[in-house]
Design a protein around this motif. Structure first.
Motif, short mmCIF file in Angstrom:
data_model
loop_
_atom_site.label_atom_id
_atom_site.label_comp_id
_atom_site.label_asym_id
_atom_site.label_seq_id
_atom_site.Cartn_x
_atom_site.Cartn_y
_atom_site.Cartn_z
N ILE A 76 37.77 -28.92 -17.14
CA ILE A 76 38.16 -28.75 -19.15
C ILE A 76 38.05 -27.30 -19.24
N ALA A 77 37.14 -26.52 -18.89
CA ALA A 77 36.83 -25.38 -19.51
C ALA A 77 38.30 -24.81 -19.20
N ASP A 78 38.89 -23.95 -17.95
CA ASP A 78 40.01 -23.70 -18.37
C ASP A 78 41.05 -24.43 -17.73
N LEU A 79 41.28 -25.95 -18.81
CA LEU A 79 42.80 -26.91 -20.07
C LEU A 79 41.96 -25.88 -21.03
N ALA A 80 40.82 -26.25 -21.23
CA ALA A 80 40.65 -25.77 -22.64
C ALA A 80 41.29 -24.42 -22.76
N LYS A 81 40.67 -23.22 -22.00
CA LYS A 81 41.43 -21.69 -21.84
C LYS A 81 43.24 -21.85 -22.60
N LYS A 82 43.90 -22.42 -21.27
CA LYS A 82 44.34 -22.43 -21.79
C LYS A 82 45.80 -23.32 -23.21
N ARG A 83 44.64 -24.17 -23.41
CA ARG A 83 45.41 -24.85 -24.56
C ARG A 83 45.01 -24.19 -26.25
N ILE A 134 36.06 -33.05 -26.12
CA ILE A 134 35.68 -32.92 -24.85
C ILE A 134 35.11 -31.89 -25.00
N VAL A 135 36.11 -30.95 -24.85
CA VAL A 135 35.53 -29.54 -25.08
C VAL A 135 34.93 -29.12 -25.23
N SER A 136 34.45 -29.67 -26.42
CA SER A 136 32.56 -29.07 -26.22
C SER A 136 32.03 -30.47 -25.89
N LYS A 137 31.85 -31.26 -25.22
CA LYS A 137 31.42 -31.61 -24.19
C LYS A 137 30.96 -31.14 -22.78
N SER A 138 31.65 -30.00 -23.25
CA SER A 138 32.26 -29.29 -21.77
C SER A 138 30.96 -28.31 -21.16
N LYS A 139 30.59 -28.38 -22.58
CA LYS A 139 29.34 -26.90 -22.96
C LYS A 139 28.48 -26.90 -22.72
N SER A 140 27.72 -26.01 -22.74
CA SER A 140 26.05 -26.53 -23.01
C SER A 140 25.26 -26.69 -23.74
N ARG A 158 46.57 -30.36 -40.31
CA ARG A 158 47.19 -30.55 -39.44
C ARG A 158 46.81 -29.49 -37.85
N TYR A 159 47.18 -30.36 -36.97
CA TYR A 159 46.63 -30.75 -35.36
C TYR A 159 47.98 -29.90 -34.63
N ILE A 160 47.53 -29.34 -33.49
CA ILE A 160 48.61 -28.62 -33.10
C ILE A 160 48.73 -29.16 -31.30
N GLU A 161 49.16 -30.33 -31.21
CA GLU A 161 49.16 -31.03 -29.71
C GLU A 161 49.38 -30.46 -29.11
N THR A 162 49.02 -30.21 -27.74
CA THR A 162 49.08 -29.11 -26.87
C THR A 162 49.78 -29.75 -25.18
N PRO A 163 50.36 -29.15 -24.22
CA PRO A 163 50.65 -29.91 -23.04
C PRO A 163 49.70 -30.35 -21.89
N TYR A 164 47.83 -29.69 -22.61
CA TYR A 164 46.77 -30.13 -21.85
C TYR A 164 46.21 -31.02 -22.24
N ASP A 165 46.18 -31.35 -23.57
CA ASP A 165 45.40 -32.83 -24.69
C ASP A 165 45.34 -33.53 -23.43
N CYS A 183 39.72 -36.08 -18.01
CA CYS A 183 38.77 -35.63 -17.31
C CYS A 183 37.66 -36.82 -18.38
N ASN A 184 37.81 -37.21 -19.54
CA ASN A 184 36.32 -37.47 -20.30
C ASN A 184 35.16 -38.41 -19.70
N GLN A 185 36.68 -39.95 -18.85
CA GLN A 185 35.83 -40.51 -18.55
C GLN A 185 35.39 -40.22 -17.28
N GLN A 186 35.79 -39.61 -16.72
CA GLN A 186 34.97 -39.14 -15.00
C GLN A 186 33.31 -38.52 -15.48
N LEU A 187 33.71 -37.48 -16.62
CA LEU A 187 32.68 -36.35 -17.43
C LEU A 187 32.08 -37.74 -17.84
N ASN A 188 32.10 -38.67 -18.31
CA ASN A 188 30.50 -39.36 -18.82
C ASN A 188 29.95 -40.76 -17.83
#
Length: 388
Positions: free
Chosen positions: A343-350, A279-285, A225-232, A238-243
């Motif tokens: 992404i980190a800021d969005l992930a916290k809100k998410r 994508i959140v994982s990709k934003s981390k060290s 079960r997934y919970i979709e959020t307003p931040y997804d 952001c992912n394409q910009q990151l790539n």
């Protein structure tokens, strides 16, 4: 022999979703060039997790749960700190109960302990179920002996074995292999796919007690079960910009960069929420690609550009001076840092949104939740702290 727990009508099917911003059968041996070398020193504190998956005929649901929860597990791992430092995270995969008699044990190592998270994703999405012999004790023994486990007292070393047949099968008893693991300070957790009474009767609970681990029962047929959020959506954009901040180099550079995009698509094929987790994982060290990305390589080794051969550079950088290349790398690093911060800021809100929704409508146990919850429990015992 494997119990037939699924009817054909209950098999999962998934359609690929496109991101806005030839799977092959698994091999018995993973080529060394595919494995990312650890980027920290051998003395770095490590969290090492070996996941042993039953891939026999009735375990389609378990494999889908593994695909669906990989990035959630990774994100749980990234919240753990030891004395204020982020530990090195390594994951290994084994398949047991296969239809092929690998070395007589019906199992094989999918990957060794590796920091290459895209490789883990790639191999998970290539898994297929087929087989009927589940030798849990042998699987634990092989993971204990074959993997390069850390030797620091601060290391957290865990085996998770998931399946649904009786635990005591094969030529090596779990009563022999689990003490071998404990001698290396490796704790063994069991995830039984079925009801608790059967898990107790079939010795899954006994194995976890002997392994000083946790015992779980999950419904492997349940859809995650997934919970979709307003931040997804914004995270996805952001992912394409990151790539675009990655600069491939070396013999495998182009292939690895293409695989990065493939694993983005694989995550998105499960759900929008799962894509956001990746994508959140990709934003981390923890998401490091020094073996093929110039930006990460230079971050790890300031003198890397003095060592790299021109033939290893992408075509568009060949013929440019070291200063020109360094300027481009610096620019891409800044762009990446800015995108990762967003992404980190969005992930916290998410996550706050998900936590609030979960309180109102809690979901059931699944493979990912079982692993994530126990990781936090073990971390507390080992003196780790959780920093969201």
């Amino acid at each position: 022999m494997k119990k037939l727990l699924l009817s054909c009508s209950m098999l999962f099917s998934f359609a690929f979703m496109a991101l806005s911003c030839t799977q092959a059968a698994p091999r018995n041996i993973v080529e060394e060039k595919e494995i990312a070398a650890p980027v920290k020193s051998a003395n770095a504190t490590k969290i090492q997790v070996a996941i042993l998956l039953d891939v026999s005929g009735s375990m389609d649901g378990l494999i889908e749960q593994a695909k669906s929860r990989l990035w959630n597990i990774v994100n749980t791992l990234t919240t753990l700190k030891y004395r204020g430092e982020s530990p090195q995270i390594e994951i290994a995969l084994y398949a047991y109960g296969t239809g092929n008699r690998y070395e007589g044990d019906y199992m094989y190592q999918i990957t060794p302990l590796t920091t290459d998270l895209d490789l883990i994703s790639e191999k998970l999405f290539a898994l297929r179920t087929s087989g009927s012999e589940e030798y849990c004790g042998t699987a634990i023994s092989r993971a204990t002996k074959e993997l390069e486990w850390g030797s620091n007292e601060s290391d957290m070393k865990l085996i998770y074995i998931a399946g649904n047949e009786i635990f005591e099968q094969g030529r090596i008893s779990y009563k022999t292999s689990i003490p071998q693991a404990l001698r290396k300070d490796i704790y063994v957790n069991t995830i039984h796919c079925g009801d608790p009474e059967t898990g107790i009767r079939d010795l899954w609970k006994d194995a976890s007690v002997r392994g000083k681990g946790k015992f779980f029962n999950i419904d492997s047929n349940a859809r995650v079960r997934y919970i979709e959020t307003p931040y997804d959506d914004r995270i996805s954009s952001c992912n394409q910009q990151l790539n675009d901040t990655y600069i491939s180099y070396g013999q495998l550079g182009y292939e690895k960069q293409a695989n990065q995009v493939t694993q983005d698509r694989n995550a998105a094929s499960i759900s929008k929420a799962n894509s956001a987790e990746r994508i959140v994982s990709k934003s981390k060290s923890v998401y490091k690609n020094s073996s093929w990305d110039l930006v990460d390589m230079v971050k790890d080794d300031g003198a890397a550009l003095d060592k790299i051969k021109e033939a290893e550079l992408p075509t568009e950088l060949q013929g440019k001076s070291k200063d020109e290349i360094k300027q481009l790398v610096t620019q891409k690093e800044k762009e990446r840092n800015d995108i990762q911060k967003e992404i980190a800021d969005l992930a916290k809100k998410r996550q706050e949104y998900i936590d609030n929704q979960s309180q109102n409508d809690p979901d059931g146990e699944d493979l990912g939740k079982a692993i994530s919850e126990s990781l936090l429990a073990f971390a507390k015992v080992k003196g780790y702290t959780v920093e969201n």
